[in-house]
Write an enzyme that holds these catalytic residues in place. Structure first.
Site, PDB file in Angstrom:
ATOM      1  N   ARG A  68       4.241  -6.593  -3.067  1.00  0.00           N
ATOM      2  CA  ARG A  68       4.039  -7.460  -1.903  1.00  0.00           C
ATOM      3  C   ARG A  68       3.774  -8.881  -2.391  1.00  0.00           C
ATOM      4  O   ARG A  68       2.834  -9.110  -3.157  1.00  0.00           O
ATOM      5  CB  ARG A  68       2.864  -6.953  -1.075  1.00  0.00           C
ATOM      6  CG  ARG A  68       2.569  -7.830   0.128  1.00  0.00           C
ATOM      7  CD  ARG A  68       1.344  -7.360   0.880  1.00  0.00           C
ATOM      8  NE  ARG A  68       1.594  -6.145   1.647  1.00  0.00           N
ATOM      9  CZ  ARG A  68       0.621  -5.397   2.185  1.00  0.00           C
ATOM     10  NH1 ARG A  68      -0.639  -5.743   2.019  1.00  0.00           N
ATOM     11  NH2 ARG A  68       0.916  -4.326   2.886  1.00  0.00           N
ATOM     12  N   ARG A 182     -13.453  -6.036   2.755  1.00  0.00           N
ATOM     13  CA  ARG A 182     -12.251  -5.400   3.300  1.00  0.00           C
ATOM     14  C   ARG A 182     -11.161  -6.455   3.349  1.00  0.00           C
ATOM     15  O   ARG A 182     -11.386  -7.623   3.017  1.00  0.00           O
ATOM     16  CB  ARG A 182     -12.597  -4.891   4.717  1.00  0.00           C
ATOM     17  CG  ARG A 182     -11.763  -3.746   5.261  1.00  0.00           C
ATOM     18  CD  ARG A 182     -11.899  -2.477   4.473  1.00  0.00           C
ATOM     19  NE  ARG A 182     -11.452  -1.305   5.218  1.00  0.00           N
ATOM     20  CZ  ARG A 182     -10.217  -0.837   5.244  1.00  0.00           C
ATOM     21  NH1 ARG A 182      -9.257  -1.437   4.573  1.00  0.00           N
ATOM     22  NH2 ARG A 182      -9.923   0.253   5.927  1.00  0.00           N
ATOM     23  N   LYS A 183      -9.967  -6.071   3.838  1.00  0.00           N
ATOM     24  CA  LYS A 183      -8.902  -7.067   3.967  1.00  0.00           C
ATOM     25  C   LYS A 183      -9.301  -8.163   4.951  1.00  0.00           C
ATOM     26  O   LYS A 183     -10.222  -7.973   5.773  1.00  0.00           O
ATOM     27  CB  LYS A 183      -7.608  -6.395   4.422  1.00  0.00           C
ATOM     28  CG  LYS A 183      -7.622  -5.975   5.883  1.00  0.00           C
ATOM     29  CD  LYS A 183      -6.394  -5.180   6.301  1.00  0.00           C
ATOM     30  CE  LYS A 183      -5.172  -6.030   6.470  1.00  0.00           C
ATOM     31  NZ  LYS A 183      -4.081  -5.270   7.191  1.00  0.00           N
ATOM     32  N   GLY A 452       3.903   3.427  12.384  1.00  0.00           N
ATOM     33  CA  GLY A 452       3.940   4.837  11.982  1.00  0.00           C
ATOM     34  C   GLY A 452       2.627   5.581  12.064  1.00  0.00           C
ATOM     35  O   GLY A 452       2.590   6.803  11.934  1.00  0.00           O
ATOM     36  N   CYS A 457       0.160  -1.523  11.585  1.00  0.00           N
ATOM     37  CA  CYS A 457       0.834  -2.609  10.863  1.00  0.00           C
ATOM     38  C   CYS A 457       1.981  -3.185  11.688  1.00  0.00           C
ATOM     39  O   CYS A 457       2.320  -4.354  11.561  1.00  0.00           O
ATOM     40  CB  CYS A 457       1.372  -2.102   9.536  1.00  0.00           C
ATOM     41  SG  CYS A 457       0.125  -1.324   8.519  1.00  0.00           S
ATOM     42  N   GLY A 458       2.606  -2.360  12.537  1.00  0.00           N
ATOM     43  CA  GLY A 458       3.709  -2.825  13.388  1.00  0.00           C
ATOM     44  C   GLY A 458       3.225  -3.416  14.699  1.00  0.00           C
ATOM     45  O   GLY A 458       4.034  -3.701  15.574  1.00  0.00           O
TER      46      GLY A 458
HETATM   47 FE1  SRM Z   1      -0.591  -2.857   6.976  1.00  0.00          FE
HETATM   48  C1  SRM Z   1      -2.208  -0.597   5.069  1.00  0.00           C
HETATM   49  C2  SRM Z   1       2.194  -2.115   5.397  1.00  0.00           C
HETATM   50  C3  SRM Z   1       0.730  -5.610   8.280  1.00  0.00           C
HETATM   51  C4  SRM Z   1      -3.197  -2.962   9.230  1.00  0.00           C
HETATM   52  N1  SRM Z   1      -0.181  -1.588   5.452  1.00  0.00           N
HETATM   53  C5  SRM Z   1      -1.038  -0.760   4.802  1.00  0.00           C
HETATM   54  C6  SRM Z   1      -0.346  -0.139   3.586  1.00  0.00           C
HETATM   55  C7  SRM Z   1      -0.670  -0.990   2.408  1.00  0.00           C
HETATM   56  C8  SRM Z   1      -0.801   1.301   3.355  1.00  0.00           C
HETATM   57  C9  SRM Z   1      -0.220   1.899   2.097  1.00  0.00           C
HETATM   58  O1  SRM Z   1      -0.793   1.721   1.034  1.00  0.00           O
HETATM   59  O2  SRM Z   1       0.808   2.547   2.194  1.00  0.00           O
HETATM   60  C10 SRM Z   1       1.134  -0.229   4.032  1.00  0.00           C
HETATM   61  C11 SRM Z   1       2.163  -0.351   2.931  1.00  0.00           C
HETATM   62  C12 SRM Z   1       3.391   0.444   3.300  1.00  0.00           C
HETATM   63  C13 SRM Z   1       4.613  -0.014   2.573  1.00  0.00           C
HETATM   64  O3  SRM Z   1       5.001   0.638   1.582  1.00  0.00           O
HETATM   65  O4  SRM Z   1       5.218  -0.973   3.030  1.00  0.00           O
HETATM   66  C14 SRM Z   1       1.073  -1.397   5.002  1.00  0.00           C
HETATM   67  N2  SRM Z   1       1.087  -3.753   6.765  1.00  0.00           N
HETATM   68  C15 SRM Z   1       2.186  -3.247   6.162  1.00  0.00           C
HETATM   69  C16 SRM Z   1       3.414  -4.085   6.454  1.00  0.00           C
HETATM   70  C17 SRM Z   1       4.407  -4.101   5.296  1.00  0.00           C
HETATM   71  C18 SRM Z   1       4.088  -3.574   7.743  1.00  0.00           C
HETATM   72  C19 SRM Z   1       5.484  -4.087   7.938  1.00  0.00           C
HETATM   73  O5  SRM Z   1       6.405  -3.271   7.869  1.00  0.00           O
HETATM   74  O6  SRM Z   1       5.665  -5.289   8.149  1.00  0.00           O
HETATM   75  C20 SRM Z   1       2.743  -5.424   6.755  1.00  0.00           C
HETATM   76  C21 SRM Z   1       2.502  -6.248   5.516  1.00  0.00           C
HETATM   77  C22 SRM Z   1       1.880  -7.572   5.834  1.00  0.00           C
HETATM   78  C23 SRM Z   1       1.783  -8.478   4.638  1.00  0.00           C
HETATM   79  O7  SRM Z   1       2.789  -9.068   4.291  1.00  0.00           O
HETATM   80  O8  SRM Z   1       0.695  -8.564   4.074  1.00  0.00           O
HETATM   81  C24 SRM Z   1       1.409  -4.936   7.306  1.00  0.00           C
HETATM   82  N3  SRM Z   1      -1.182  -4.113   8.425  1.00  0.00           N
HETATM   83  C25 SRM Z   1      -0.421  -5.142   8.891  1.00  0.00           C
HETATM   84  C26 SRM Z   1      -0.953  -5.633  10.129  1.00  0.00           C
HETATM   85  C27 SRM Z   1      -0.319  -6.695  11.035  1.00  0.00           C
HETATM   86  C28 SRM Z   1      -0.838  -8.065  10.840  1.00  0.00           C
HETATM   87  O9  SRM Z   1      -1.483  -8.386   9.840  1.00  0.00           O
HETATM   88  O10 SRM Z   1      -0.571  -8.854  11.742  1.00  0.00           O
HETATM   89  C29 SRM Z   1      -2.082  -4.869  10.395  1.00  0.00           C
HETATM   90  C30 SRM Z   1      -2.992  -4.961  11.631  1.00  0.00           C
HETATM   91  C31 SRM Z   1      -3.787  -6.217  11.643  1.00  0.00           C
HETATM   92  C32 SRM Z   1      -5.044  -6.134  10.837  1.00  0.00           C
HETATM   93  O11 SRM Z   1      -5.009  -5.847   9.650  1.00  0.00           O
HETATM   94  O12 SRM Z   1      -6.099  -6.386  11.427  1.00  0.00           O
HETATM   95  C33 SRM Z   1      -2.210  -3.921   9.321  1.00  0.00           C
HETATM   96  N4  SRM Z   1      -2.470  -1.947   7.117  1.00  0.00           N
HETATM   97  C34 SRM Z   1      -3.331  -2.102   8.161  1.00  0.00           C
HETATM   98  C35 SRM Z   1      -4.446  -1.206   7.968  1.00  0.00           C
HETATM   99  C36 SRM Z   1      -5.684  -1.071   8.888  1.00  0.00           C
HETATM  100  C37 SRM Z   1      -6.741  -2.038   8.421  1.00  0.00           C
HETATM  101  C38 SRM Z   1      -8.135  -1.640   8.752  1.00  0.00           C
HETATM  102  O13 SRM Z   1      -8.991  -2.541   8.859  1.00  0.00           O
HETATM  103  O14 SRM Z   1      -8.438  -0.439   8.848  1.00  0.00           O
HETATM  104  C39 SRM Z   1      -4.193  -0.503   6.779  1.00  0.00           C
HETATM  105  C40 SRM Z   1      -5.091   0.566   6.119  1.00  0.00           C
HETATM  106  C41 SRM Z   1      -6.101  -0.045   5.211  1.00  0.00           C
HETATM  107  O15 SRM Z   1      -6.056  -1.235   4.903  1.00  0.00           O
HETATM  108  O16 SRM Z   1      -6.975   0.711   4.805  1.00  0.00           O
HETATM  109  C42 SRM Z   1      -2.956  -0.980   6.280  1.00  0.00           C
HETATM  110 FE1  SF4 Z   2       0.715   3.242   9.152  1.00  0.00          FE
HETATM  111 FE2  SF4 Z   2       0.974   0.735   8.269  1.00  0.00          FE
HETATM  112 FE3  SF4 Z   2       2.071   2.750   6.940  1.00  0.00          FE
HETATM  113 FE4  SF4 Z   2       3.090   1.953   9.273  1.00  0.00          FE
HETATM  114  S1  SF4 Z   2       3.038   0.784   7.326  1.00  0.00           S
HETATM  115  S2  SF4 Z   2       2.762   4.034   8.653  1.00  0.00           S
HETATM  116  S3  SF4 Z   2       1.205   1.503  10.385  1.00  0.00           S
HETATM  117  S4  SF4 Z   2      -0.118   2.343   7.237  1.00  0.00           S
END
Ligand code: SRM
Ligand code: SF4
Length: 534
Positions: A68, A182-183, A452, A457-458
């Site tokens: 990333r 946290r993030k 998903g 994240c979506g």
């Molecule tokens: Fe996300 C975790 C993908 C935007 C909330 N997110 C993850 C992980 C890293 C989990 C993992 O290790 O597999 C996902 C990686 C999957 C992969 O292989 O791609 C993942 N998040 C994404 C992306 C790629 C979704 C997408 O297809 O666009 C986005 C990457 C953004 C970036 O460039 O940094 C992405 N994630 C978001 C957003 C949307 C936003 O930021 O507007 C959110 C909700 C907003 C927020 O964070 O408040 C989001 N992701 C999460 C969470 C829940 C956070 C929490 O506080 O619990 C997780 C789980 C965690 O962090 O423990 C997570």
């Molecule tokens: Fe769940 Fe984020 Fe993975 Fe999508 S990319 S399946 S919302 S953790």
């Protein structure tokens, strides 16, 4: 017991490993890991600490990592895009890239042995992936048409870059901010349409004018003036998680652009030093604000800032509906256009990336921009070259005029690569939209977001129709399903949607979506429309 063992005994697993060795320490070990191979690595280094340099172990595809990046304000050059293309090209069919919902790029298929070379290539062209995962500040979003849009209030590019430089020590890594509870998400809106979804960030800045005379917090008196002065109202605490989703709330504070970086630093210091760390499900900034109340939080931020924050301007300037930037638009620079290309669910392959880089160079200025809807904008296309550009074969796939459901489709990664996923998303989302567009006509775009799992994240809560993956039961069998969200509003008066139906098996979803589109968004069956029209 050692000192470290004694002091970390009561911490949760994540706080423990962070206390034992900072994530950024991994930076100096990349060569060693590359030589070792992923199978021989310490599991905590492999599964967690590597995320501090933007490298994600994928349990779904072991040995094929995700990287990333950081794309401040979603901007990159054609040279940088070509380097990213070269990186994924070497993995053949297993190499790809995704534009993310934070205006960013992720690469797939990465082998650990290649990391030293990849980091060298990044360095040579000014790319960084540092601190893009785990307990760090994510990619900082800004207006995708900053500096191009005649109606913009503030060009966000420089500020976003300055914040990233401060947080990451110019992309080299900054241990001051590498161990947050946290993030943390930051966004700056520069236009009137809230193109960054300010309300879903832990810290967001939205344009607002302060009326009257005064020294607007700079302490210099230089800005004393009768006319309205530009700055930002500050929002705090927005986030989505599986446990809780909240829109950001006003801090009741206004800040001049020149103080934004300092405010980011102050808020992050407060979060870093005082944010709750015991339970990771309750560690985002809003939980601290809940515990303290907004007044105490504000005071603590002011203490770190070393001065009082001014009260918020009575209203902000977000008064437009959100634009999606797909299509051709005139820039404020005479004779130039920006062209928004629709990238289906943000997925790119090496050939696409080389071609996008070429198009940006030949027809534009070599610059490429990304949007939070997972699309691309190519700026600075001269009027005289527009027609030739629009006839390029790539634009048949990456259209400037896609169908009205396709146009606004967003999808997270889903089960193909993400181990949290409860369902497959990207391919399913594309197939579903295709089927719906075959049967229906629409008066306007409808924003459908797939995610998903409940991590969101979506961003299903910002969509007209949000689909969140779940497991559901039908005829005694467990199936992939979705919870359906509706009512998300973006742009002016943005607010979050909520869940209206739970546990619909994906195999039964199409007629339900069709019904929702007809009843709520003015869609019509093509057959009926033909009869009425005939
Ligand atoms: Fe996300 C975790 C993908 C935007 C909330 N997110 C993850 C992980 C890293 C989990 C993992 O290790 O597999 C996902 C990686 C999957 C992969 O292989 O791609 C993942 N998040 C994404 C992306 C790629 C979704 C997408 O297809 O666009 C986005 C990457 C953004 C970036 O460039 O940094 C992405 N994630 C978001 C957003 C949307 C936003 O930021 O507007 C959110 C909700 C907003 C927020 O964070 O408040 C989001 N992701 C999460 C969470 C829940 C956070 C929490 O506080 O619990 C997780 C789980 C965690 O962090 O423990 C997570
Ligand atoms: Fe769940 Fe984020 Fe993975 Fe999508 S990319 S399946 S919302 S953790």
């Amino acid at each position: 017991m050692t000192d470290t063992a004694t002091t970390t005994a009561n911490l949760n697993k994540f706080e423990k490993f962070k206390a034992q060795k900072d994530g950024l320490a991994i930076k100096s070990e990349i060569e060693k890991f590359a030589a070792l191979g992923w199978e021989a690595m310490d599991e905590t280094d492999r599964d967690h600490r590597l995320k501090w340099v933007g490298v994600f172990f994928r349990p779904v595809t072991p040995g094929k990592f995700m990287m990333r990046l950081r794309m401040p304000n979603g901007i990159l050059t054609s040279t940088q895009m070509r380097v990213l293309a070269q990186v994924v090209q070497r993995y053949g069919d297993e190499g790809s890239a995704d534009i993310t919902t934070r205006q960013n790029i992720q690469l797939r298929g990465i082998r650990i042995g290649d990391l030293p070379d990849i980091f060298d290539r990044f360095h040579a062209v000014g790319l960084t992936s540092v601190q893009s995962g785990m307990d760090n500040v994510r990619n900082i979003t800004g207006d995708p048409v900053a500096g191009l849009d005649a109606d913009e209030l503030y060009d966000t590019r420089e500020l976003v870059q300055q914040i990233q430089d401060m947080l990451t020590n110019k992309g080299e890594g900054n241990p001051e901010f590498s161990n947050l509870p946290r993030k943390f998400n930051i966004a700056i809106a520069g236009g009137r349409d809230n193109s960054v979804h300010a309300e879903i960030n832990d810290l967001a800045f939205v344009p607002a004018f302060k009326e009257g005379t005064g020294d607007w917090g700079l302490g210099t008196g230089e800005n004393s003036s009768q006319s309205p002065i530009f700055g930002f109202n500050i929002l705090v605490g927005g986030f989505f998680s599986a446990k809780r989703c909240e829109a950001a709330i006003p801090l009741n504070a206004w800040v001049a652009p020149e103080d934004v970086v300092a405010v980011c630093r102050a808020v992050l210091e407060v979060f870093r030093d005082c944010g709750p760390r015991a339970n990771r499900q309750k560690s985002r900034l809003m939980w601290l604000i809940d515990e303290w109340g907004l007044e105490k939080f504000r005071q603590q931020v002011e203490n770190r800032l070393g001065k009082s924050l001014l009260l918020a301007a009575p209203k902000d300037e977000i008064d437009w509906e959100k634009r999606d930037h797909i299509g051709v638009y005139k820039q404020k620079q005479p004779g130039l256009n920006y062209v928004g290309l629709h990238i289906p669910v943000g997925r790119l392959y090496a050939d696409d990336m080389f071609e996008i880089a070429r198009l940006a160079e030949v027809y534009g200025s070599g610059e490429i921009r990304l949007t939070v809807e997972q699309n691309i904008v190519i700026p600075n296309v001269a009027e005289s070259r527009l027609a030739t550009f629009l006839a390029e074969p790539l634009l048949e796939r990456f259209s400037i005029n896609p169908g009205l459901l396709t146009r606004s489709l967003v999808s997270c990664t889903g089960a193909q690569f993400c181990n949290f996923a409860l369902i497959e998303t990207k391919n399913r989302a594309l197939a579903m939209i295709k089927a719906l567009e075959e049967d229906l006509i629409f008066p306007h775009p409808v924003r459908i977001h797939w995610t998903g799992c409940p991590n969101s994240c979506g961003q299903p809560q910002v969509a007209d129709i949000g689909l969140m993956g779940t497991k559901t039961r039908k005829n005694g069998k467990t199936l992939e399903g979705v919870d359906i969200y509706m009512g998300g509003k973006v742009g002016k008066d943005a607010h979050l949607g909520s869940c209206i139906i739970k546990g619909i098996p994906c195999e039964d979803l199409q007629p339900i979506l069709q019904d929702l589109l007809i009843k709520n968004f003015g869609a019509k069956l093509k057959q009926e429309a033909l009869v009425v029209g005939s």
